[in-house]
Write an enzyme that holds these catalytic residues in place. Structure first.
Site, mmCIF file in Angstrom:
data_model
loop_
_atom_site.group_PDB
_atom_site.id
_atom_site.type_symbol
_atom_site.label_atom_id
_atom_site.label_comp_id
_atom_site.label_asym_id
_atom_site.label_seq_id
_atom_site.Cartn_x
_atom_site.Cartn_y
_atom_site.Cartn_z
ATOM 1 N N SER A 622 -97.755 35.886 34.477
ATOM 2 C CA SER A 622 -98.514 36.496 33.665
ATOM 3 C C SER A 622 -99.455 35.395 32.893
ATOM 4 O O SER A 622 -100.190 34.727 33.406
ATOM 5 C CB SER A 622 -98.083 37.372 32.740
ATOM 6 O OG SER A 622 -99.121 38.298 32.188
ATOM 7 N N ASP A 706 -99.651 45.047 41.249
ATOM 8 C CA ASP A 706 -99.975 44.541 39.865
ATOM 9 C C ASP A 706 -101.273 44.978 39.494
ATOM 10 O O ASP A 706 -102.420 44.381 40.008
ATOM 11 C CB ASP A 706 -99.936 42.919 39.921
ATOM 12 C CG ASP A 706 -100.280 42.387 38.524
ATOM 13 O OD1 ASP A 706 -100.444 43.053 37.609
ATOM 14 O OD2 ASP A 706 -100.072 41.183 38.202
ATOM 15 N N HIS A 738 -96.437 43.955 38.090
ATOM 16 C CA HIS A 738 -96.636 42.569 37.302
ATOM 17 C C HIS A 738 -95.224 42.075 37.390
ATOM 18 O O HIS A 738 -95.047 40.974 36.917
ATOM 19 C CB HIS A 738 -97.071 43.150 36.031
ATOM 20 C CG HIS A 738 -97.903 41.984 35.283
ATOM 21 N ND1 HIS A 738 -98.844 41.003 35.717
ATOM 22 C CD2 HIS A 738 -97.497 41.526 34.070
ATOM 23 C CE1 HIS A 738 -99.180 40.335 35.133
ATOM 24 N NE2 HIS A 738 -98.406 40.481 33.839
#
Length: 761
Positions: A622, A706, A738
Site C-alpha cells: 500500500s 484492489d 488490496h
C-alpha cells in the site's frame, strides 16, 4: 548455492520455525459474547480446510471460564471446559446475549443459503432459526429489554419506485434475482461509489439498518419468536447512504439507549461518501414501532440528526444510562480519514423538540458539545465503554499507543487519562458490570488472537508522558488468558521471538523520537552474515503494531534467516497527533529520513555485527509499496525491492482510487482544483516521474480486485521496469484485493516473495 540459500537451509534444519503453512492453519478467533456473569461464553473461530480456501466458522461454548487456571492442560483442545454448539450450523457470527431474555442470539446460514437470525437456549442446548427474511442479514444487535433487534441488509433505493421504500426486503430479493437473470452484465451509474475496496456496488444499492420486534405470535402452534418482513422496519427509508458504512464498519455503528426506545446510528446521506468523510449520527424513536399492531412497516418514525453540524467523521455512538447524553468519537477535519478521533458528549434530551421537515433536522452548531479528550489525550479513540454501575466517573477506552492497542481509563470529572495496559493489542471489549471485569481479545507478535480477562480490581495508577524513557512497560491490571486456541498448532515451533524495540531522536523534529522493531534471524550462528529486510508499513497513518498478522508477519521473514527492521516513521499512528500528521505533504521525506536513520543505527548495535551491509532488501504494501516505488529511484544501496499494491502514478491515482478524499488530505487538495502548487505536490511525490532513476530488481505484486490502488499501477510499473531492462517480476492475483487474504493465495504470495529474497540476497 548462495550463502543466503545455505543459511536458509541450515535455519530450517536446525529447529522448527514458523512457516506460512503454519500461519494459514491457525484458528482465527472471530467473535465472542458472554452472559451477565460470564458463567457461559460463546465464541466463534474460523479454520481453513487443508489445501483449500474454504473456512469453517465454528460455534463453541465455554463454561465458567473465570474459574479456570492457566496454563491449560496441553492434552485438551485449548479451550477451557469447551463444547461444540450446534455443529450443523455454518457461517456463524454476530454473537449477542440478552440478559432480559436469558438467551443468546447470532446469525448463521439458513436452509436457503441466506444468513438468518438464530437463538441459542443454553439450558436446552438448542439452536433455533427465528428470522425468516427473503435476503441475508448481518451486524445483529439485541436491545437491552430483549424486545427488538437491529440488523443490516443490502437493499435498493429507487426514488421513483415506491416498492423499493415500502417493502424494501422483498423488493431487494426480487431485484437481485432480476439483475442476475438479465442477458447482459453492464450497469449505468450516476452516484459514487461505483465500487469500494474489493466490492462492486450495484447502482442504487445501499446497506440499510432495520429494526425488528422479538415477539411470540399466536399465528403459530409453537412458542418460537419469528422475525419476518411484517415486524421489520427500515430505520433509514429513502436514505442514499449505508449503515454500517462500507467497507469495514460494523454493529458499533449503532446502539440502543438503555430502555431500547431510542436508536442512534451512523451514516452519510447524499452519495458523497467517496469524496467526503461527513459520517453523521442520526437518532430515531422506536416507540410507535414497538407499540404498533402488525404489519409495522407502514409506521413512520421520527428522525433527527444529532451531529450534522460537524462536517467531519462521527463514529461509535453510545447513550448515557439516563439517555440524556450521547457519547461518540469524532474528527474535526473534513475529508480526512486520519484525523484523531476525540471523545465527545452531547445533550440529546431535547433533540425531538426540533420542529422541521428536513432530513438533516437537528442542531446546526456544536454549541453545548463537550470535547472530553481534546487537549488531554493525544491518541485516537477506538472502542469505548461507559460502565452503568460505576461509582467512579470513568469511561474505558481502547486506543493505539506506542505501536500497541492499550486500555485507558478516562475520568470525566478530573479530565485525566490513565493507561492500564501496555503489552499486546487489545480489541472487542465486553464489560461484566457485576464483576468489574472486562473480557477482550488480545494478540501480539508472539501469539495469535485469544480471549483474555482484564481484572480492574487490581489496577494501579500510571500517567504516561511523551518521553519514551518513561513509557510504562508493564500492565497495571491483571490479564488472564481464557483460551489458547492454537497451542496444538504451534507446539512444534521452538520459539516465536519477542522483538527488540528502540527509539531514536528525530533528525527533523526536536523532542520527538522514532520507534522501531527489530526481529533477529532465527537460529543465529556465530561467524555467519545475515541479510537485512527493511519492512515498510502502509497507511501511511498506521503503525507496525505488536499484534499477530496472517499476512505481513515479520516472524515468517525472520524464520527464513533474515533480520527484519520495521520502523514506525513519521506519519505512523499511536505516537501523537503532531507525529502522525507530519507526513501530510511529506510522503517520502520524513519517512525516508527515519528509515535510513534506523537502518544506519542498527549496525552500531554490538550484538548485531552479523548483519550484512551489502545484502539489504526493502519491502512494503500500500503506502509502503508506493514508498518502494519512490525509494528505488532515490536510494542506491538497496539490493532488491518487493512492492505490493502500491501507487505508481499519483496523478492517475487521484481520480482512480475508490476513496477520492484520501489524496485531498495527504497531498494538499483535490487534483482538479487548478491550484498550481497542489498539482506540483502530486508531481513531487510521483514515483512515475523518477522511473528513469530506478535500478534495483523489483518484485511487483498486485490484485485485480484492489479498488484502493488499481491494478494498472502494478502493470505500468512492471512494464516500465521491463522496458528499461531492470530485473523484475509481476505477481498478479486475479481474485485478491488490496490484501491477499485467501490461504492458498497467501501461500503462493509467500513462495514468490521468499524466492525473490533468496535469489537476490
Amino acid at each position: 548455492m548462495t550463502l543466503s540459500a545455505w543459511i536458509i537451509l541450515v535455519t530450517l534444519a536446525m529447529a522448527s520455525v514458523l512457516t506460512p503453512e503454519d500461519n494459514v492453519r491457525l484458528r482465527r478467533l472471530t467473535a465472542y459474547v458472554a452472559n451477565a456473569d460470564a458463567s457461559i461464553v460463546l465464541l466463534t473461530y474460523t479454520e481453513y480446510e487443508e489445501g483449500t480456501n474454504h473456512g469453517n466458522s465454528m460455534l463453541w461454548r465455554i463454561n465458567d471460564p473465570l474459574e479456570a487456571e492457566y496454563p491449560f492442560d496441553p492434552d485438551d483442545i485449548s479451550l477451557l471446559n469447551a463444547e461444540r454448539v450446534c455443529p450443523e450450523l455454518v457461517g456463524v457470527g454476530d454473537l449477542q446475549y440478552s440478559t432480559h431474555n436469558q438467551a443468546f442470539y447470532f446469525t448463521a446460514q439458513g436452509p436457503d443459503g441466506t444468513s438468518q437470525v438464530y437463538s441459542y437456549n443454553h439450558k436446552l442446548e438448542t439452536c433455533t432459526q427465528i428470522s425468516f427474511l427473503p435476503i441475508s442479514v448481518s451486524n445483529l444487535k439485541v436491545s437491552p429489554k430483549g424486545n427488538s433487534v437491529l440488523f443490516s441488509a443490502e437493499i435498493f433505493v429507487y426514488p421513483n419506485n415506491h416498492a423499493s421504500v415500502d417493502d424494501p426486503l422483498n423488493f431487494a430479493h426480487d431485484e437481485f434475482a432480476r439483475i442476475q437473470a438479465r442477458p447482459y452484465k453492464a450497469f449505468a451509474y450516476e452516484q459514487l461509489y461505483t465500487r469500494h475496496w474489493d466490492e462492486d456496488i450495484l447502482p442504487s444499492q445501499y446497506r440499510h439498518l432495520f429494526a425488528a420486534r422479538l415477539e411470540r405470535s399466536s399465528e403459530y402452534d409453537d412458542d418460537y419468536v419469528r422475525i419476518t418482513v411484517d415486524n421489520s422496519i427500515d430505520l433509514m427509508p429513502r436514505f442514499d447512504g449505508d449503515c454500517p458504512m462500507r467497507p469495514f464498519a460494523d454493529a458499533s455503528s449503532y446502539t440502543f439507549d438503555s430502555h431500547g426506545r431510542y436508536v442512534a446510528f451512523v451514516t452519510q446521506v447524499g452519495s458523497t461518501a467517496a469524496f467526503y468523510t461527513n459520517d453523521s449520527i442520526w437518532i430515531t424513536d422506536l416507540q410507535q414501532f414497538l407499540d404498533a399492531k402488525k404489519p409495522v412497516r407502514d409506521v413512520v418514525l421520527p428522525l433527527r440528526c444529532a451531529t450534522c453540524w460537524n462536517k467531519a467523521r462521527d463514529q461509535r455512538p453510545a447513550f448515557s444510562y439516563d439517555g440524556i447524553f450521547l457519547y461518540y468519537a469524532s474528527m474535526d477535519e473534513e475529508q480526512s480519514e486520519s484525523d484523531l478521533l476525540r471523545l465527545r458528549k452531547q445533550n440529546v434530551s431535547d433533540l425531538f423538540e426540533y420542529d422541521c421537515d428536513s432530513l438533516f433536522c437537528g442542531p446546526v452548531t456544536g454549541e453545548g458539545v463537550f470535547n472530553l479528550t481534546a487537549g488531554v489525550f493525544d491518541r485516537s479513540i477506538g472502542q469505548f465503554i461507559i460502565p452503568t454501575d460505576s461509582t467512579e466517573d470513568s469511561i474505558y477506552i481502547l486506543a493505539e499507543d506506542h505501536a500497541r492497542t492499550n486500555l485507558f481509563r478516562y475520568n470525566e470529572e478530573s479530565s485525566t487519562v490513565t493507561r492500564l495496559t501496555y503489552n499486546g493489542t487489545l480489541g472487542s471489549l465486553l464489560y461484566l458490570r457485576h464483576n468489574k471485569i472486562f473480557l477482550a481479545t488480545m494478540s501480539s507478535y508472539t501469539r495469535p488472537t485469544d480471549l483474555v480477562m482484564l481484572d480492574l480490581t487490581v489496577a494501579t495508577e500510571f500517567t504516561a508522558t511523551r518521553d519514551p524513557s518513561d513509557t510504562m512497560k508493564d500492565d497495571l491490571i491483571k490479564i488472564s488468558y481464557l483460551t489458547d486456541l492454537n497451542r496444538q498448532r504451534l507446539r512444534h515451533i521452538d520459539e516465536l521471538q519477542e522483538p527488540e524495540e528502540f527509539y531514536l531522536p528525530s533528525k527533523s523534529f526536536p523532542d520527538q523520537y522514532v520507534h522501531s522493531w527489530y526481529f533477529a534471524p532465527a537460529n543465529l550462528r556465530d561467524s555467519h552474515e545475515y541479510p537485512l529486510i527493511l519492512y515498510v508499513h502502509g497507511g501511511p497513518e498506521s503503525p507496525w503494531a505488536n499484534s499477530w498478522s496472517y499476512r505481513w508477519n515479520p516472524q515468517l521473514i525472520a524464520a527464513r534467516g533474515y533480520g527484519v527492521l520495521a520502523t514506525n516513521f513519521h506519519g505512523s499512528s499511536s505516537f501523537g497527533e503532531v507525529f502522525q500528521k507530519s507526513v501530510r505533504g511529506n510522503w517520502y521525506s520524513y519517512p525516508l529520513e527515519d528509515i535510513m536513520d534506523a537502518w544506519s543505527n542498527i549496525y552500531t548495535h554490538a550484538d548485531k555485527a552479523y548483519l550484512s551491509r551489502e545484502k539489504v532488501c526493502a519491502m512494503g504494501a500500500s503506502f509502503g509499496a508506493t514508498f518502494m516505488n519512490y525509494m528505488n529511484s532515490h536510494v542506491n544501496n538497496v539490493t532488491c525491492y518487493v512492492t505490493h499494491d502500491g501507487v505508481f502514478d499519483t496523478m492517475c491515482n487521484a481520480l482512480e482510487t475508490d476513496e477520492l478524499f484520501f489524496p485531498v488530505r495527504e497531498l494538499g487538495g483535490f487534483l482538479l482544483d487548478e491550484q498550481v502548487d497542489n498539482q506540483q505536490l502530486y508531481e513531487k511525490w510521483n514515483p512515475a516521474r523518477f522511473v528513469e532513476n530506478m535500478s534495483a530488481p523489483m518484485l511487483v505484486i498486485h490484485g485485480q480486485k484492489d479498488y484502493r490502488i488499481q491494478v494498472y499501477h502494478g502493470i505500468s510499473l512492471f512494464q516500465a521496469l521491463r522496458l528499461r531492462g531492470i530485473k523484475t517480476k509481476l505477481v498478479y492475483f486475479p481474485t485478491q484485493s488490496h490484501w491477499v487474504w485467501q490461504p492458498q493465495e497467501s501461500l503462493f504470495w509467500h513462495t514468490q516473495v521468499f524466492d525473490w529474497l533468496d535469489t537476490y540476497l
